[in-house]
Structure formats: C-alpha cells, structure tokens
Scaffold this active site. Structure first.
Site, PDB file in Angstrom:
ATOM      1  N   GLY A 144      -1.516  -4.450  -9.657  1.00 24.96           N
ATOM      2  CA  GLY A 144      -0.927  -5.728  -9.263  1.00 24.96           C
ATOM      3  C   GLY A 144      -1.856  -6.910  -9.411  1.00 24.96           C
ATOM      4  O   GLY A 144      -1.459  -7.983  -9.862  1.00 24.96           O
ATOM      5  N   ASP A 201       3.912   0.060  -7.724  1.00 29.01           N
ATOM      6  CA  ASP A 201       2.557  -0.266  -8.174  1.00 29.01           C
ATOM      7  C   ASP A 201       1.537   0.511  -7.365  1.00 29.01           C
ATOM      8  O   ASP A 201       0.394   0.687  -7.802  1.00 29.01           O
ATOM      9  CB  ASP A 201       2.306  -1.772  -8.039  1.00 29.01           C
ATOM     10  CG  ASP A 201       0.896  -2.168  -8.450  1.00 29.01           C
ATOM     11  OD1 ASP A 201       0.461  -1.747  -9.539  1.00 29.01           O
ATOM     12  OD2 ASP A 201       0.218  -2.882  -7.684  1.00 29.01           O
ATOM     13  N   GLU A 255      -3.408   8.197  -4.118  1.00 25.62           N
ATOM     14  CA  GLU A 255      -3.902   7.536  -5.329  1.00 25.62           C
ATOM     15  C   GLU A 255      -5.284   8.076  -5.665  1.00 25.62           C
ATOM     16  O   GLU A 255      -6.124   8.194  -4.780  1.00 25.62           O
ATOM     17  CB  GLU A 255      -3.997   6.015  -5.128  1.00 25.62           C
ATOM     18  CG  GLU A 255      -2.670   5.309  -5.131  1.00 25.62           C
ATOM     19  CD  GLU A 255      -2.813   3.784  -5.093  1.00 25.62           C
ATOM     20  OE1 GLU A 255      -3.947   3.278  -5.256  1.00 25.62           O
ATOM     21  OE2 GLU A 255      -1.800   3.109  -4.897  1.00 25.62           O
ATOM     22  N   ARG A 267       0.853  -1.184   0.000  1.00 27.39           N
ATOM     23  CA  ARG A 267       0.000   0.000   0.000  1.00 27.39           C
ATOM     24  C   ARG A 267       0.890   1.235   0.000  1.00 27.39           C
ATOM     25  O   ARG A 267       1.945   1.274   0.628  1.00 27.39           O
ATOM     26  CB  ARG A 267      -0.919   0.014   1.227  1.00 27.39           C
ATOM     27  CG  ARG A 267      -2.098  -0.947   1.116  1.00 27.39           C
ATOM     28  CD  ARG A 267      -3.081  -0.518   0.023  1.00 27.39           C
ATOM     29  NE  ARG A 267      -4.250  -1.384  -0.064  1.00 27.39           N
ATOM     30  CZ  ARG A 267      -4.371  -2.411  -0.875  1.00 27.39           C
ATOM     31  NH1 ARG A 267      -3.342  -2.737  -1.668  1.00 27.39           N
ATOM     32  NH2 ARG A 267      -5.481  -3.120  -0.921  1.00 27.39           N
ATOM     33  N   HIS A 270      -1.463   0.910  -9.763  1.00 25.11           N
ATOM     34  CA  HIS A 270      -2.116  -0.035  -8.842  1.00 25.11           C
ATOM     35  C   HIS A 270      -2.821  -1.145  -9.627  1.00 25.11           C
ATOM     36  O   HIS A 270      -4.033  -1.346  -9.524  1.00 25.11           O
ATOM     37  CB  HIS A 270      -3.124   0.694  -7.942  1.00 25.11           C
ATOM     38  CG  HIS A 270      -3.434  -0.071  -6.690  1.00 25.11           C
ATOM     39  ND1 HIS A 270      -3.847   0.544  -5.515  1.00 25.11           N
ATOM     40  CD2 HIS A 270      -3.418  -1.402  -6.407  1.00 25.11           C
ATOM     41  CE1 HIS A 270      -4.066  -0.375  -4.583  1.00 25.11           C
ATOM     42  NE2 HIS A 270      -3.818  -1.563  -5.114  1.00 25.11           N
TER      43      HIS A 270
END
Length: 309
Positions: free
Chosen positions: A276, A250, A255, A227, A274
């Site tokens: 993954g 990632d 965000e 995170r 993001h």
C-alpha cells in the site's frame, strides 16, 4: 538575536534518503546506517530504520542512546518492546495515506469490475466479455476513519458511492457523521464494500470474524489495507470457499502468506503483498518528514508524530 541551532546526531538507512534531505541546519551530524552493522555513534538524537525492515533490526540499538526513533511506517503496534530505554517513537503519519488510498481504490475497482479475469484472459489471447459489478451506487463502510480512512473516503466519493465511516466511537466531525464501532451489527447488512483501514494490535485483533462476516450481504466485497490481524483469516477463507463473499487484500495474517495457504486459491480472492505504501510518492514525503524532524530537534522543538507504542 536568534539562538544557534543545537548539534543533532541523525542516522538514516540509505544514501538516497540522505541525499533527499538536502541542506540541513548547521551542526547536524548525519550518518548512513542501516542497522545491519555496529552503531557508528554511541548516541543519536534521531534514528530512521529501514522501511519495512521488521523489528529484528532494532536489536542493533541495544546499548545505544536514542532520543527519537522515526519509523517509516504508519503502523507501530508491538514496537514498544523493541524501543531502547528512554527512546520516543514517531510514526510516518502523512507519508503513506495517499498511496494506501490509491491501492485501496485500485483493489476495489479491480475486484468489482473483474479486471483480474481479463488479465488472465489476455495471457491466453481470449476475448471473453462479462457483466460485472460497479463501484458506483455501492455502499462503502470505511472501518477506521483516521488518515488512511479519510483519504480513501475522499477518493471514493466522486465514484458516486455512499460512504459510511466507522470509528471507535460515534461523533460528528467536519460535517460528517461517524458511526461507532458498536453499530456494526446494524450497518454490515447494508454494506456492499467493507473497507478495513484499522491498525493492528490487540485492541483490533480478530475484530472482523465469522460473526461479522456473516452479517454482510451475499456478494459483498471485503477490502483490507489496514492490518491483516484485524480480519480473521480462517473465517474469511470459509466465506470465500462458499463463494458468498469476495476479498481484495493488501494485508493478510500471517505475512508473508505461506505458499500452501488456502487463501491463495480461494474463489474471489485478490491478494497483493502489503504494498500500500510502496510507491514513489513515499520518497519525497518521508524526506520532508525526516527533514522537519531534524529541523525541529535542532531548534529545540518537540518532534512530530510522537506515539505511544
């Protein structure tokens, strides 16, 4: 004589997932509901929200009785405030670990071997070989040794790396010595690649800040697939702008990353949005988990992956 399956009311967010579930036990009332319209039932045994939909959609559950809310993500920080009264939360453990490990290894290889430079060169038909770092013979500190961390370690081991697993406390598990997080000051100076896989939430917020980044050797790579809040963004940007460290991310904080944020243009930064778990391996795996949850509820058994948000 075996008992008949009990009636179970289930909502899933898409026709695709409903189709992927296949044949379900007798008595299952399956509806497609993406939480963007009024609830089609007053009560549900299982609700599956849309993937990566954000917590805002959970407002649609207000006034609806829900037994189990089945998230399609592994992380569940902050979800407690959005759960309907009496509802239990299940995460998607077992669904995303392989795909997240793939993106972690991919980011590591791209960053170490400077592959992004070659992609940019190709756009201009430029032939420009360069000498790069290797993944082989590097020491990889895997910060967070749960499902994702173990999946990454298993995939990096054949690259002839030295894996240093770190978790909240030191222990030996399945023949592997796992270091405690209190050992970071001794471990970080010997780390070539810092691989962050920790979940979010207050316990991990800012865990890797300026002090910890300063302990890494010059040229070290910071990879974050956990995170974004685990890693202090301002401290990372400062290290990147000095060109002392590099990063392959990632996840970031905040965000989505604003267009004007200095992280975008920081030297040595590789950023993906993001993604993954956003791979086609997810589709059969989430269907398998949801189908299992339905079967367990219909049989009167406890559901899997119940977590405390």
């Amino acid at each position: 004589m075996s008992e008949s399956p009990r009636a179970v009311v289930v909502s899933v967010p898409t026709d695709e997932l409903a189709s992927d579930l296949g044949d379900l036990p007798t008595g299952v009332d399956l509806v497609v509901w993406d939480l963007r319209s009024p609830a089609p039932r007053d009560a549900f045994d299982l609700v599956v929200p849309p993937y990566m939909s954000g917590k805002r959609l959970l407002a649609a559950l207000e006034g609806v009785r829900v037994d189990v809310l089945q998230s399609q993500s592994i992380g569940y920080e902050g979800m407690g405030a959005y759960l309907p009264d009496g509802a239990r939360l299940a995460n998607a453990s077992g669904v995303h670990e392989a795909a997240t490990a793939e993106i972690a290894v991919g980011l590591t290889i791209v960053a170490q071997r400077d592959l992004a430079d070659y992609v940019r060169n190709q756009e201009h038909a430029r032939w420009a070989p360069q000498f790069s770092r290797s993944v082989a013979d590097s020491t990889v500190l895997v910060l967070g040794y749960g499902g994702v961390g173990k999946a990454i370690a298993a995939r990096l081991a054949p690259f002839e790396t030295t894996i240093v697993p770190v978790a909240s406390r030191a222990r030996d598990e399945d023949g592997v010595h796992i270091h405690g997080i209190d050992e970071l000051p001794e471990l970080l100076p010997r780390t070539d690649i810092l691989m962050i896989t920790l979940p979010g939430g207050e316990p991990t917020r800012g865990l890797i800040g300026a002090e910890q980044l300063a302990l890494l050797p010059d040229g070290a790579l910071v990879v974050n697939v956990g995170r974004g809040t685990v890693l202090d963004t301002d401290a990372l940007v400062a290290e990147l702008q000095s060109e002392r460290l590099r990063a392959a991310l990632d996840v970031v904080d905040p965000e989505p990353l604003p267009a004007e944020h200095p992280l975008w243009s920081a030297p040595g930064a590789l950023i993906v949005p993001h993604v993954g778990g956003a791979a086609d391996a997810m589709r059969p795996r989430i269907a398998k988990l949801v189908r299992s949850q339905i079967e367990r509820l219909a049989a009167g058994e406890e559901p899997l992956n119940i977590v405390e948000p």
